[in-house]
Design a protein around this motif. Sequence first.
Motif, mmCIF file in Angstrom:
data_model
loop_
_atom_site.group_PDB
_atom_site.id
_atom_site.type_symbol
_atom_site.label_atom_id
_atom_site.label_comp_id
_atom_site.label_asym_id
_atom_site.label_seq_id
_atom_site.Cartn_x
_atom_site.Cartn_y
_atom_site.Cartn_z
ATOM 1 N N THR A 100 0.408 -0.931 -0.113
ATOM 2 C CA THR A 100 0.342 -0.483 -0.034
ATOM 3 C C THR A 100 0.379 1.331 0.051
ATOM 4 O OG1 THR A 100 -2.076 -1.407 1.768
ATOM 5 C CG2 THR A 100 -1.695 1.286 0.954
ATOM 6 N N ARG A 104 1.643 5.490 -0.667
ATOM 7 C CA ARG A 104 0.780 6.952 -0.627
ATOM 8 C C ARG A 104 1.584 7.267 -1.512
ATOM 9 N NH1 ARG A 104 1.862 11.551 1.900
ATOM 10 N NH2 ARG A 104 2.434 10.061 3.641
ATOM 11 N N GLU A 148 -2.827 10.658 -3.492
ATOM 12 C CA GLU A 148 -3.836 9.039 -4.067
ATOM 13 C C GLU A 148 -2.923 7.963 -3.098
ATOM 14 O OE1 GLU A 148 -5.061 8.414 -8.404
ATOM 15 O OE2 GLU A 148 -2.720 7.753 -8.100
ATOM 16 N N LEU A 149 -4.455 6.795 -2.385
ATOM 17 C CA LEU A 149 -3.388 5.706 -2.120
ATOM 18 C C LEU A 149 -3.912 4.488 -3.213
ATOM 19 C CD1 LEU A 149 -2.919 4.967 0.972
ATOM 20 C CD2 LEU A 149 -5.276 4.268 1.540
ATOM 21 N N GLU A 206 -3.069 0.285 -3.986
ATOM 22 C CA GLU A 206 -2.060 -1.087 -3.936
ATOM 23 C C GLU A 206 -1.823 -2.227 -4.618
ATOM 24 O OE1 GLU A 206 -5.133 -3.680 -1.016
ATOM 25 O OE2 GLU A 206 -5.679 -4.109 -3.217
ATOM 26 N N LYS A 262 -4.486 -1.011 -7.951
ATOM 27 C CA LYS A 262 -6.209 -0.600 -7.586
ATOM 28 C C LYS A 262 -5.412 0.499 -6.910
ATOM 29 C CE LYS A 262 -9.172 -3.963 -8.790
ATOM 30 N NZ LYS A 262 -7.857 -4.313 -9.594
ATOM 31 N N VAL A 263 -6.575 2.124 -7.153
ATOM 32 C CA VAL A 263 -6.234 3.002 -6.860
ATOM 33 C C VAL A 263 -7.175 3.070 -5.862
ATOM 34 C CG1 VAL A 263 -6.718 5.577 -7.053
ATOM 35 C CG2 VAL A 263 -5.298 4.018 -9.067
ATOM 36 N N LEU A 264 -6.910 2.887 -4.271
ATOM 37 C CA LEU A 264 -8.030 3.248 -3.077
ATOM 38 C C LEU A 264 -8.313 4.008 -2.813
ATOM 39 C CD1 LEU A 264 -5.611 0.648 -0.927
ATOM 40 C CD2 LEU A 264 -7.752 0.056 -2.394
ATOM 41 N N ASP A 265 -7.637 5.444 -2.573
ATOM 42 C CA ASP A 265 -8.524 6.586 -2.314
ATOM 43 C C ASP A 265 -7.646 8.015 -3.653
ATOM 44 O OD1 ASP A 265 -9.999 8.737 -1.564
ATOM 45 O OD2 ASP A 265 -8.258 9.269 -0.313
ATOM 46 N N HIS A 266 -8.248 8.523 -4.699
ATOM 47 C CA HIS A 266 -8.033 9.239 -5.418
ATOM 48 C C HIS A 266 -8.437 11.346 -5.314
ATOM 49 C CE1 HIS A 266 -6.762 10.738 -9.344
ATOM 50 N NE2 HIS A 266 -7.765 11.429 -9.173
ATOM 51 N N HIS A 267 -7.527 12.102 -4.735
ATOM 52 C CA HIS A 267 -8.083 13.188 -3.876
ATOM 53 C C HIS A 267 -7.251 14.339 -4.968
ATOM 54 C CE1 HIS A 267 -9.880 16.267 -1.847
ATOM 55 N NE2 HIS A 267 -8.701 16.758 -1.161
#
Lengths: 268, 340
Positions: A161, A163, A171-172, A174, B204-209
């Motif tokens: 994972t 950042r 963006e985060l 995986e 996979k993009v888990l969070d996109h801000h």
Amino acid sequence: MNLKIVVLAKQVPDTRNVGKDAMTPEGTVNRAALPAIFNPDDLNALEQALRLKEANPGSTVGVLTMGPPRAAEIVQQGLFRGADTGWLLTDRLFAGSDTLATSYALATAIQKIGGVDLVIGGRQAIDGDTAQVGPQVAQKLGYNQVTYAEEILGISDGKATVRRHIDGGVELVEAPLPLLVTVNGSAAPCRPQHAKLVMKYKKSPVPAQWSVADIGGDSAQCGLSGSPTKVKSIENIAFQAKESKTLTASDADVESLVKELLADKIIG
Amino acid sequence: MDNVFVYCETEGALVAEVSQELLTKGRKLADELGVELHAIAAGSGLKGKVEQQILPYGVDKLFVFDDPVLFPYTSAPHTDILVGLFREEKPQICLMGATVIGRDLGPRVSSSLTSGLTADCTQLEIGSYTEARTGKEYKNLLYQIRPAFGGNIVATIVNPDHRPQMATVRSGVMQKAVYAGSARGEVVYPETGKYVSPEACAVKVLDHHVEAARHNLKGASIVVAGGFGCGSKEGFDSLFELAGLLHGEVGASRAAVDAGWCEPDRQIGQTGVTVHPKVYIACGISGQIQHIAGMQDSKIIISINSDPDAPINQIADYVITGTVEEVVPKLIKYYKKNSK
Ligand SMILES: Cc1cc2nc3c(=O)[nH]c(=O)nc-3n(C[C@H](O)[C@H](O)[C@H](O)COP(=O)(O)OP(=O)(O)OC[C@H]3O[C@@H](n4cnc5c(N)ncnc54)[C@H](O)[C@@H]3O)c2cc1C
Ligand SMILES: Nc1ncnc2c1ncn2[C@@H]1O[C@H](COP(=O)(O)O)[C@@H](O)[C@H]1O
């Protein structure tokens, strides 16, 4: 999970502090006048690797560098900071490599090392500022890639994972291993050299020094012959000096400038 | 075959400005070479939304890949699209933004196609090249001109034998303009699945801000830029009042950013944004090469510097020898007095 981690690190001339004598009159770079340093972003990459090693007991970190014999210093500095091993790729056949030929050599070496779960590089090297070598190595190895990383948060179930910074945001992501990550210079700074490790490795040679033949490389894909880009010319930067009006900071001078700019509709 | 391609970056259904800038440049190159300009957009929900943001820049053919797996961006699916399409289309030139996406995608594509890629070009031109070793002559190559060695030199790079010739360019370096000529404007919607395998979607993009830009420095017609000579955060903050009065934006040198006086996205120069304002007011900026690289095309340059020999004064139209503390308040005062 036992991770086998390889850090890509390059020895670069310190272009951040270029003095007058750093350029020859012909406009080429006088490399000898610039101190050779561990590429700054690559130190951030090393730190991420060392943190993963601590978080995942049984993991190993090795530093891989390509350069002239002197670049052995990079491997050594990696050992001083906590890496377990290292490899120096050095051979005249590597000379003149562009990013594509560099990535070929590094990827071929990583295949020879074998079983590498994670490759971590710096975002970019300060001599070329291209940020290309990382993704090109990933492509050649068929690894997933995550660039512009700020932090590798952790690894579980064979997935990392991460950042990362993107334009105007974060963006985060995986990403399954095997994986290549490039790390920003704004990520956590690298830990200092450890006195005990300096004592231990000061006198020892680089664990492995490899030529093109040693890694089973194809010399046509190395160095100048493996580089699609060619430097056509190099010029010193010269800016066109302008005829300028010189003013003082007096009220009269500043007011007359403001009036002139207003009258000419340059501001207003 | 042999056309010029521009990869158009999207955030949601918004086409990045840098891509439009490159379309304008790409159109010029295509006209010079007598070939077509083609564009690629890949994302989700693009159909019916991106065409009018792309075609006006003189595009002959636009390929829109519209599929949920393409947004948010990840490396492998976009790489597969470009590599697959380029194997079919065999372009001679491919341009993309030197953005986080362009710098992630460009090298991956160039490595797949073993073609050369030059990062962060500041000029692109067409010209010939003679290989010193063999004397072989090449016509109509792309000159990829970029700063090197920390900006202390400029290098012209060519890719004689490999196609496409790939280059990235930072935002703001080229200027966009709607094309006055006529272009074919054909749009096609190829099937993404033909190019992208399911295995390519492993990341996979888990969070996109993404936050909307806080300012429009790049497009500002007046820029008030502060450097280390502002002396302090308070000194730097005084520039906001002047910029506000002049309907301009505040920019900065790297030294001011490093000092923590403003956000990094206001940095002007080789590693920041490039600006082309009508008026550039440099406040306490020495004018190192890397800074000048981002503002040298300003129409009128005003330098406020306590050192009469500051390098920036050489390219300035007006040099005010004095301190920021003294001169900026006076500019504010006399602007207020005389502007009505
Ligand atoms: C690879 C690389 C990339 C770089 N990219 C960039 C970039 O994109 N943008 C950028 O800006 N820099 C960049 N730099 C850094 C650049 O080389 C300079 O260090 C930087 O621009 C200097 O900022 P400055 O002019 O504000 O500070 P300084 O060089 O310290 O200059 C301060 C100036 O203020 C004047 N001054 C001092 N006190 C006062 C006062 N009270 N009133 C008025 N004037 C005063 C001084 O005479 C001096 O001229 C880069 C460097 C490298 C190596
Ligand atoms: N000669 C090299 N040896 C080891 N790593 C390298 C070398 N060149 C580039 N790299 C790695 O690739 C990153 C990007 O380099 P560049 O594409 O040159 O900006 C660097 O930060 C290093 O991690």
